[in-house]
Motif scaffolding. Structure first.
Motif, PDB file in Angstrom:
ATOM      1  N   ILE A 102       0.838  -1.193   0.000  1.00  0.00           N
ATOM      2  CA  ILE A 102       0.000   0.000   0.000  1.00  0.00           C
ATOM      3  C   ILE A 102       0.880   1.252   0.000  1.00  0.00           C
ATOM      4  N   PHE A 103       0.232   2.375  -0.329  1.00  0.00           N
ATOM      5  CA  PHE A 103       0.895   3.673  -0.309  1.00  0.00           C
ATOM      6  C   PHE A 103       0.156   4.551   0.694  1.00  0.00           C
ATOM      7  N   VAL A 104       0.911   5.160   1.607  1.00  0.00           N
ATOM      8  CA  VAL A 104       0.296   6.026   2.623  1.00  0.00           C
ATOM      9  C   VAL A 104       0.999   7.380   2.589  1.00  0.00           C
ATOM     10  N   LYS A 105       0.209   8.441   2.875  1.00  0.00           N
ATOM     11  CA  LYS A 105       0.747   9.804   2.900  1.00  0.00           C
ATOM     12  C   LYS A 105       0.063  10.585   4.013  1.00  0.00           C
ATOM     13  N   ALA A 106       0.869  11.252   4.814  1.00  0.00           N
ATOM     14  CA  ALA A 106       0.335  12.097   5.877  1.00  0.00           C
ATOM     15  C   ALA A 106      -0.105  13.444   5.310  1.00  0.00           C
ATOM     16  N   GLY A 107      -0.956  14.150   6.055  1.00  0.00           N
ATOM     17  CA  GLY A 107      -1.468  15.442   5.589  1.00  0.00           C
ATOM     18  C   GLY A 107      -0.424  16.540   5.677  1.00  0.00           C
ATOM     19  N   ASP A 108      -0.536  17.502   4.768  1.00  0.00           N
ATOM     20  CA  ASP A 108       0.373  18.647   4.774  1.00  0.00           C
ATOM     21  C   ASP A 108      -0.104  19.682   5.787  1.00  0.00           C
ATOM     22  N   GLY A 109       0.845  20.436   6.300  1.00  0.00           N
ATOM     23  CA  GLY A 109       0.486  21.507   7.219  1.00  0.00           C
ATOM     24  C   GLY A 109      -0.080  22.712   6.491  1.00  0.00           C
ATOM     25  N   GLY A 110      -0.997  23.438   7.128  1.00  0.00           N
ATOM     26  CA  GLY A 110      -1.597  24.629   6.513  1.00  0.00           C
ATOM     27  C   GLY A 110      -0.630  25.813   6.496  1.00  0.00           C
ATOM     28  N   ASN A 111      -0.829  26.717   5.526  1.00  0.00           N
ATOM     29  CA  ASN A 111       0.036  27.894   5.398  1.00  0.00           C
ATOM     30  C   ASN A 111      -0.428  29.013   6.330  1.00  0.00           C
ATOM     31  N   GLY A 112       0.529  29.786   6.769  1.00  0.00           N
ATOM     32  CA  GLY A 112       0.183  30.961   7.576  1.00  0.00           C
ATOM     33  C   GLY A 112      -0.424  32.055   6.721  1.00  0.00           C
ATOM     34  N   ALA A 113      -1.215  32.916   7.352  1.00  0.00           N
ATOM     35  CA  ALA A 113      -1.941  33.966   6.619  1.00  0.00           C
ATOM     36  C   ALA A 113      -1.204  35.304   6.728  1.00  0.00           C
ATOM     37  N   VAL A 114      -1.345  36.102   5.681  1.00  0.00           N
ATOM     38  CA  VAL A 114      -0.835  37.484   5.669  1.00  0.00           C
ATOM     39  C   VAL A 114      -2.056  38.402   5.687  1.00  0.00           C
ATOM     40  N   ALA A 115      -2.288  39.059   6.787  1.00  0.00           N
ATOM     41  CA  ALA A 115      -3.482  39.900   6.929  1.00  0.00           C
ATOM     42  C   ALA A 115      -3.165  41.064   7.862  1.00  0.00           C
ATOM     43  N   PHE A 116      -3.991  42.154   7.701  1.00  0.00           N
ATOM     44  CA  PHE A 116      -3.839  43.356   8.526  1.00  0.00           C
ATOM     45  C   PHE A 116      -5.218  43.780   9.037  1.00  0.00           C
TER      46      PHE A 116
ATOM     47  N   GLN B 143       4.735  32.147   6.826  1.00  0.00           N
ATOM     48  CA  GLN B 143       5.447  30.867   6.643  1.00  0.00           C
ATOM     49  C   GLN B 143       4.506  29.806   6.093  1.00  0.00           C
ATOM     50  N   ASP B 144       5.017  29.017   5.123  1.00  0.00           N
ATOM     51  CA  ASP B 144       4.217  27.921   4.574  1.00  0.00           C
ATOM     52  C   ASP B 144       4.313  26.679   5.459  1.00  0.00           C
ATOM     53  N   GLY B 145       3.294  25.879   5.391  1.00  0.00           N
ATOM     54  CA  GLY B 145       3.298  24.620   6.142  1.00  0.00           C
ATOM     55  C   GLY B 145       4.223  23.587   5.509  1.00  0.00           C
ATOM     56  N   THR B 146       4.714  22.649   6.310  1.00  0.00           N
ATOM     57  CA  THR B 146       5.600  21.583   5.794  1.00  0.00           C
ATOM     58  C   THR B 146       4.783  20.435   5.210  1.00  0.00           C
TER      59      THR B 146
END
Length: 459
Positions: A9-23, A142-145
């Motif tokens: 089988i092939f398994v893959k973990a979820g990616d982390g979410g990206n940080g937001a740029v907001a004011f 920062q982007d998620g890993t």
């Protein structure tokens, strides 16, 4: 239900979410500060051992498994939501192996045991985390890993205490149906059992153990003949093996003793550790007439190897209790006394032939004595030397007797090797000493007479 004991089988973990740029964008608030939130973490892939499952059939048809990724960050200091872990349930006894590296990641042999094979990605940081006194309006985040991904091979090894081995149609399925409540398929043709079967055996005093019945193994199984030896993995965890011999076979090329040797050779080719596990040898189908004739010869040959044979009949139930007693003793106490017998004594001819080299020992002693014999001559030489000493003194006193002594010395040299030589030499010594004394006496007298007149003249 179809039995599947190995899948890829092939398994893959979820990616982390990206940080937001907001004011901040509020009424009457000029130039609001950064308020971008962090991203959520991705879900991990976790395997859990479930005792209710007995096969890997679910993973045969669904071979790709992905966990969900984390949500991205949002404004107003809102962080993204992390995803839940992906839990994959497998039967107890499953081994998880990495296909690329052949590394064993986990061996789930306990109910409820868990292991993380792929870790989810970490969420990125929003721009609110990068604001400083000198950088009050950061316009980056920062982007998620990324989550881990792997190609895995799942191998199921049934958790059994006792394993049944033997040729096809040796009676393994009948045996497990007699001693437990398992109901495997039983027929009068080879390879009736295509998948392993488990049965719970209720023994005495509340003790019980699990017995595993695997498909038959034939010669050349290591090379793929028959069903191969892939099912031997299900008896690798067993503490004791029952080797069932078919005493009623009518095939010309087969014999119980030959089957025993061939199957043990196949075990050795598969695994050295498996071939050294304790084996309880059972001779089955004694209810057949010609099986009784083969039993005596088989028992005698096995006795020469020091192996005990338990005659049984799975059809009538004969000999089942002694067989289970021997299995339980090895399983619960670890003793293997009942599995071995004392080999018969060797024939007398072999005993006579064995001590033959020992008869050479006296010859060796003789040779040693013969070599040491010349050492006895040493005293003779000493005696000869001692006896020669007076002869030399006599020669100093008077030269004439010395010649006679020399003449008498010649026989002494010839007599030296003989054992009686010392007695003759002693007699010769006495004669020489007496003659020397007799000759010395007159010499002293003559010297006195010569000295007397000289003294008189002086006076």
């Amino acid at each position: 239900m179809k039995f599947v004991d190995e899948v890829r089988i092939f398994v893959k973990a979820g990616d982390g979410g990206n940080g937001a740029v907001a004011f901040r964008r509020e009424k009457y608030v000029d130039r609001g500060g950064p308020n971008g939130g962090d991203g959520g973490d991705g879900g991990s892939v976790i395997f859990e051992a479930n005792p209710q499952l007995t096969t890997l059939l679910d993973y045969r048809y669904q071979q790709h498994h992905r966990a969900k990724g984390g949500e991205n960050g949002m404004g107003s200091d809102c962080n993204g939501r992390s995803s839940e872990d992906l839990i994959l349930k497998v039967p107890v006894g499953t081994i998880i192996r990495d296909v690329d590296t052949e590394e064993v990641l986990a061996d789930l042999n306990t109910a409820g045991e868990r292991t993380v094979v792929c870790k989810g990605g970490r969420g990125g940081l929003g721009n609110m985390n990068f604001a400083t006194s000198t950088r009050q309006t950061p316009r980056f985040a920062q982007d998620g890993t990324k989550g881990e991904e792997r190609t895995l091979r799942l191998e199921l090894k049934l958790l059994a205490d006792v394993g049944l081995l033997g040729y096809p149609n040796a009676g393994k399925s009948t045996l497990i149906s007699v001693v437990s409540r398992a109901r495997p398929k039983i027929a009068d043709y080879p390879f009736t059992t295509l998948v392993p079967n488990l049965g719970l055996v209720q023994y005495k005093d509340g003790l019980s153990f699990v017995m595993a019945d695997i498909p038959g193994i034939i010669e050349g199984a290591s090379e793929g003949v028959g069903l191969g030896h892939q099912f031997l993995r299900h008896v690798e965890r067993c503490k004791v093996l029952i080797h069932l011999l078919d005493m009623g076979t009518e095939v010309e090329d087969r014999a119980p003793l030959k089957d025993f040797d061939i199957l043990n050779e196949e075990l050795r080719k598969y695994s050295e550790e498996l071939s050294h596990k304790p084996q309880v040898v059972a001779a089955n189908k004694l209810d057949l007439p010609h099986a009784q004739e083969r039993l005596g010869k088989l028992t005698e040959e096995m006795r020469k190897r020091g192996i005990a044979v338990f005659p049984v009949s799975c059809a009538t139930g004969e000999g089942m209790q002694p067989l289970l007693d021997a299995v339980a003793e090895v399983l619960f106490t670890g003793r293997t006394d009942k599995l071995h017998v004392e080999p018969p004594p060797k024939p007398r001819a072999e005993k006579k032939a064995a001590p033959a080299p020992a008869k050479k020992a006296p010859a060796a002693v003789k040779t040693v004595a013969a070599k040491k014999a010349p050492a006895k001559k040493a005293p003779a030489k000493k005696a000869a030397a001692v006896k020669k000493a007076p002869a030399k003194k006599a020669a100093v006193a008077k030269k004439a007797p010395a010649k006679k002594a020399a003449v008498k010395k010649a026989p002494a040299k010839k007599a030296a090797p003989a054992k009686k030589a010392p007695a003759k030499k002693a007699a010769a010594k006495r004669v020489v000493t007496k003659k020397a004394a007799a000759k010395k006496a007159p010499a002293r007298g003559a010297a006195a007479k010569k000295a007397a007149p000289k003294r008189a003249r002086r006076s």
